[in-house]
Structure formats: C-alpha cells, structure tokens
Design an enzyme around this catalytic site. Structure first.
Site, PDB file in Angstrom:
ATOM      1  N   GLU A 172       0.812  -1.223   0.000  1.00  0.00           N
ATOM      2  CA  GLU A 172       0.000   0.000   0.000  1.00  0.00           C
ATOM      3  C   GLU A 172       0.846   1.275   0.000  1.00  0.00           C
ATOM      4  OE1 GLU A 172      -2.751  -0.441   3.274  1.00  0.00           O
ATOM      5  OE2 GLU A 172      -4.109  -1.614   2.035  1.00  0.00           O
ATOM      6  N   GLU A 366      -5.774  -8.180  -1.048  1.00  0.00           N
ATOM      7  CA  GLU A 366      -6.449  -7.990   0.238  1.00  0.00           C
ATOM      8  C   GLU A 366      -7.899  -7.638  -0.025  1.00  0.00           C
ATOM      9  OE1 GLU A 366      -4.833  -5.290   3.159  1.00  0.00           O
ATOM     10  OE2 GLU A 366      -2.774  -5.793   2.605  1.00  0.00           O
TER      11      GLU A 366
HETATM   12  C1  BGP Z   1      -4.469  -2.780   4.976  1.00  0.00           C
HETATM   13  C2  BGP Z   1      -3.173  -3.361   5.405  1.00  0.00           C
HETATM   14  C3  BGP Z   1      -3.245  -4.579   6.205  1.00  0.00           C
HETATM   15  C4  BGP Z   1      -4.515  -4.752   6.959  1.00  0.00           C
HETATM   16  C5  BGP Z   1      -5.772  -4.286   6.304  1.00  0.00           C
HETATM   17  C6  BGP Z   1      -7.006  -4.285   7.167  1.00  0.00           C
HETATM   18  O1  BGP Z   1      -4.343  -1.400   4.964  1.00  0.00           O
HETATM   19  O2  BGP Z   1      -2.319  -3.620   4.316  1.00  0.00           O
HETATM   20  O3  BGP Z   1      -2.058  -4.678   6.924  1.00  0.00           O
HETATM   21  O4  BGP Z   1      -4.482  -5.032   8.247  1.00  0.00           O
HETATM   22  O5  BGP Z   1      -5.584  -3.018   5.771  1.00  0.00           O
HETATM   23  O6  BGP Z   1      -6.953  -3.220   8.074  1.00  0.00           O
HETATM   24  P1  BGP Z   1      -7.245  -3.379   9.603  1.00  0.00           P
HETATM   25  O7  BGP Z   1      -6.311  -4.423  10.118  1.00  0.00           O
HETATM   26  O8  BGP Z   1      -7.009  -2.040  10.186  1.00  0.00           O
HETATM   27  O9  BGP Z   1      -8.668  -3.803   9.697  1.00  0.00           O
END
Ligand code: BGP
Length: 471
Positions: A172, A366
């Site tokens: 990201e 993701e």
């Molecule tokens: C993204 C990241 C992850 C992740 C995901 C979900 O921004 O790459 O590392 O965790 O978001 O976010 P969160 O864990 O805050 O729910």
C-alpha cells in the site's frame, strides 16, 4: 467458467500482524513494535515495560505456522501471501551481513507453504521498517534508505530465488500520504507545518519509487521468471452528488492514489504531479538518474487491497485509515461493525478503472470483513457463526467474476487475514477477519487455540469449485 483454470485463490497476512516472537533469534525492533494501538497511534520512543504492544506476541504464527498453513491447505488455497520482516534479516537495517537465523526461518516458512501446495506471494516491506532507520534517518525521507533496502532485497531475492516467483515490493505505497509512519517510517509530527509534512511524505515516496525500480531490476536479474508487483490501497470513491464540483474533487482524490501507480507502472511522474503537490513538487530532490531508473524498470502487475468505498463532497475534510480514504457514508450501502461500507460492485468498478489505466494484470491481494466474532458452545462444541462474512466474500467474488467477464485480467484473490490476526489500524484482536478463530483478546489474554468458523467450510467449497459454487 469465469475464473481461469490457473486462477490463484488464497489468503494474505503480514509478518508484523501474525508472527509475534518479536525479539526471537536476533530480530531487531521494527516501527510497529513500538505502536501500542495500531498504525494510527503514536509510537513510544522505545519498548516501555508497562505498555502492551500487540505485535510482540501477535498470534504466534512464528511458532505455529505449520498448524496455520495446514488450515490454508485444507481451504484448497493455491497461493499464500505473507511478508518478510526486514528486522529478522537486518535487525537495524545497517548490518553488513544478514542474520542467518532470520533467513532460516523464512526458508522453513516458504518450504512449508510450498509443501502444502501453495505458491508464495511475498511482500518485501509491509509496514515494518527497522525502527533504527526511522529514528536515525526519519525513514524513507532519507536517500540513505535506498542502498539499505537494496541490500535487503538482494539478500532475499538470492536466498529465495528457487522458492518465490511472485513479489510485492511495498505494501500500500499510496498510504505514504495518509499513514506516513506505517508506510514510510517517517515521523511527520516532527514537521513544523503542513507544507513541510507534505514535502517529507513525497520525498519519502520518491525514494521508495527509486527503491522499487531497483527491486524490479534486481528481481528480474536474479529470478528470471519473477513477477514483481506494486501494491495500492484502492478502495472506491464516488462523488457525493452529481454536482460537478463533487465530481471534480473526487477525481483529484483519485489522482492522489493513481499518482503512485502512475509513477511505478508508467515509469514517469504524471502530468498532474505539479498540480497535486503545488510548490512541494519543485522542492523534491529528484535526480536524473532516479528518473532513468523509474522509467526503465516498471512493475509487472498491479496488486491492490479493496475493502470498501466512500463518497466525497467538494470542500470537505477527508481522513484516511487502513480501509482507504474516508468521506461521507453512502446511503445505498451497509456498514461493517467498524463502519466500513460494504460495496462489492465498487470492486468491479475499481478493477475496470485500474485495468483501463495500466493494461496490466491485476492481483487482489487484500479483501475481507473485520467483525467481532463470538464463540458459542453448541452440544459441547465451540462454534463461530459468521454468515455476514460469507455474504461479504460471495458478493465480492461475484463482482470480481463480473470484472473478469468485462475483460479485466485478474491473476488471483488472496483474502485478508484467513486466520485471525492483529488489526493494523487499531492493534485490536477483536476485529477478526479469519476463517479460523484464534483465542486471544485485545489485552493479550487467551490460549491461542485455533477454531474453524462456519465460513471455513463454505470457502473451502468455493475454492474447490474455482469460484463457481458460491451457495
Ligand atoms: C491494509 C493493510 C493490512 C490490513 C488491512 C485491514 O491497509 O495492508 O495490513 O491489516 O488493511 O486493516 P485493519 O487491520 O485495520 O482492519
């Protein structure tokens, strides 16, 4: 059949959110190891005794990866995304020689992934730059990080050349704008004003672009058939109304994200860079040799995280978090318990936009639903009923199928957090994504027992049917 025969189905995690073992076998401290409440909290200067840091133990994947990967195999996954912790390999980032114990750990982990029938997809840097580099150089603001990262990349490319074909350089990268500490290890609170903070963030981004180009070059040289991707947080944004001012503001905010992929995929700063950064653009140190590297070594594919969408009104202040830009809620959409708006069709929109812009394969690395799952005991057995997760994934898979039917080339789909892990945004365990529940709470209590949720068996069938059985 919508999904190609060799479509990659899998799960995705990041080292700092699952491994734990934060000082084991010579690991150094990373920026995340001093964050008590996730990437939006303020780091402590060092590890303080009376503070709980979720990354230190996480869900102990470091010691339990065999058990967790066996679940991934049972889900029929053929790809598994994880990251290498830079600080296991170079504890401060400055060492001349890598830490052999750290390298051995990833040898074992990657072998286990492969032996379970999965292709590894490896992120080289996922929010865990060595803390030393953040404190000494203010992270990627400094050019010094480029050769240090190059050394780290050379080590992992050489070591894992026979095990890993798919790589992502920076997780990201566009979050350098909204989450500069996590994404670029910079302390923007040290900037005296907003203009200085902007300069810091985009100088960091520039250094990361150069490092990315070097990684692409080196990756291709060392591993002939490697695929080196860039990675964006790309949740959807819509104008809040048909007022052309809302439409234009939305375009500008989209450009703020495209900017990063435009540089890495098109090999040059986009035409709107000066407009986006104002005076800051001319203040950045950008060398001619940097621009040559950027133009010669572009990424092979675009990977993205997609969780939700939001709407934008002209003149409003927007914020950003791990889910992307946050504007005004869309009345047509429902929310997750963490207020993330659920918008499957938005994924189809985003995939079309990115494919149209770059014409390169996309990889959804993701996507997922974070919820406060509850364990219930039924006939003496522990059970987690998570129909909301099944609904979320089904609808997103259908949207992805729609995009493929539109003609978009999608390499694969790795569901975020296939077993529960620490939330990046808040550091909570309560915000769970997994098909496998892990018994641990926000304060670090729990047995770490793994329990399959109802969504586990459903997902298993989806993957076995290559995305056709979504019932
Ligand atoms: C993204 C990241 C992850 C992740 C995901 C979900 O921004 O790459 O590392 O965790 O978001 O976010 P969160 O864990 O805050 O729910």
């Amino acid at each position: 059949m919508t999904f190609p025969k060799n479509f990659l189905w899998g799960g995705a995690v990041a080292a700092n959110q699952c491994e734990g073992a934060y000082r084991e076998k010579g690991k150094g401290l990373s920026i995340i190891d001093v964050l008590p409440n996730g990437v939006h909290s303020t780091p402590t200067d060092t590890v303080e005794e009376d503070v709980y840091y979720p990354s230190h133990g996480a869900v102990d994947f470091y010691h339990r990866f065999k058990e967790d990967l066996a679940y991934m195999k049972e889900l029929n996954f053929n790809v598994f995304r994880t990251s290498i912790a830079w600080t296991r390999i170079y504890p401060t980032g400055m060492e001349e020689e890598p830490n052999e114990e750290g390298l051995k750990f990833y040898d074992q982990l990657l072998d286990e992934i492969i032996n379970n029938g999965m292709t590894p997809l490896v992120t080289i840097s996922h929010f865990d730059t060595p803390l030393y580099l953040s404190q000494k150089y203010n992270g990627w603001e400094s050019r010094e990080l480029i050769p240090l990262f190059e050394k780290y990349c050379r080590t992992v490319f050489n070591r894992y050349r026979d095990k890993v074909k798919y790589w992502i350089v920076f997780n990201e990268i566009n979050n350098v704008h909204t989450m500069p500490y996590a994404a670029a290890a910079i302390r923007e609170d040290k900037a005296e004003n907003e203009a200085e903070s902007l300069r810091m963030r985009y100088q960091a981004a520039h250094h990361m672009f150069v490092a990315n180009a070097i990684a692409v070059k080196m990756g291709h040289e060392i591993i002939a058939d490697s695929q080196i991707g860039c990675m964006l947080s790309f949740s959807g944004i819509y104008p809040n109304s048909c007022d052309p001012r809302d439409v234009f503001r939305t375009l500008e905010l989209e450009q703020r994200s495209y900017f990063f992929a435009d540089v890495m995929m098109n090999g040059a700063y986009p035409y709107y860079a000066e407009k986006l950064l104002g005076n800051t653009f001319s203040q950045l140190e950008i060398l001619e040799e940097d621009l040559n590297l950027i133009s010669s070594y572009t990424n092979d594919y675009v990977s993205l995280s997609y969780y939700r969408s939001t709407t934008i009104k002209d003149g409003m202040m927007t914020t950003g978090h791990t889910g992307g830009i946050k504007g005004i809620d869309n009345p047509f959409l429902g929310n997750t318990p963490w207020g993330w708006q659920i918008d499957p069709l938005g994924l189809r929109v985003v995939l079309n936009k990115l494919y149209d812009r770059y014409g390169k394969k996309l990889f959804i690395v993701e996507n997922g639903l974070g919820a406060a799952d509850e364990v219930v005991v039924e006939n003496g057995e522990k059970r987690i009923q998570d129909p909301y997760r099944i609904d979320y994934i089904r609808d997103h898979i259908q949207a992805m199928a729609g995009a493929i039917e539109d003609g978009v080339e999608v390499l694969g789909y790795t569901y975020w957090g296939p077993f529960d892990i620490v939330s990046a945004g808040t550091g909570e365990m309560k915000k769970r994504y997994g098909f496998v529940y892990i018994d641990k709470d926000n304060e670090g209590n729990g047995t770490l027992e793994r329990i399959k949720k109802d969504s586990f068996d459903w997902m298993k069938k989806v993957v076995a049917s290559n995305g056709t059985n979504l019932s």
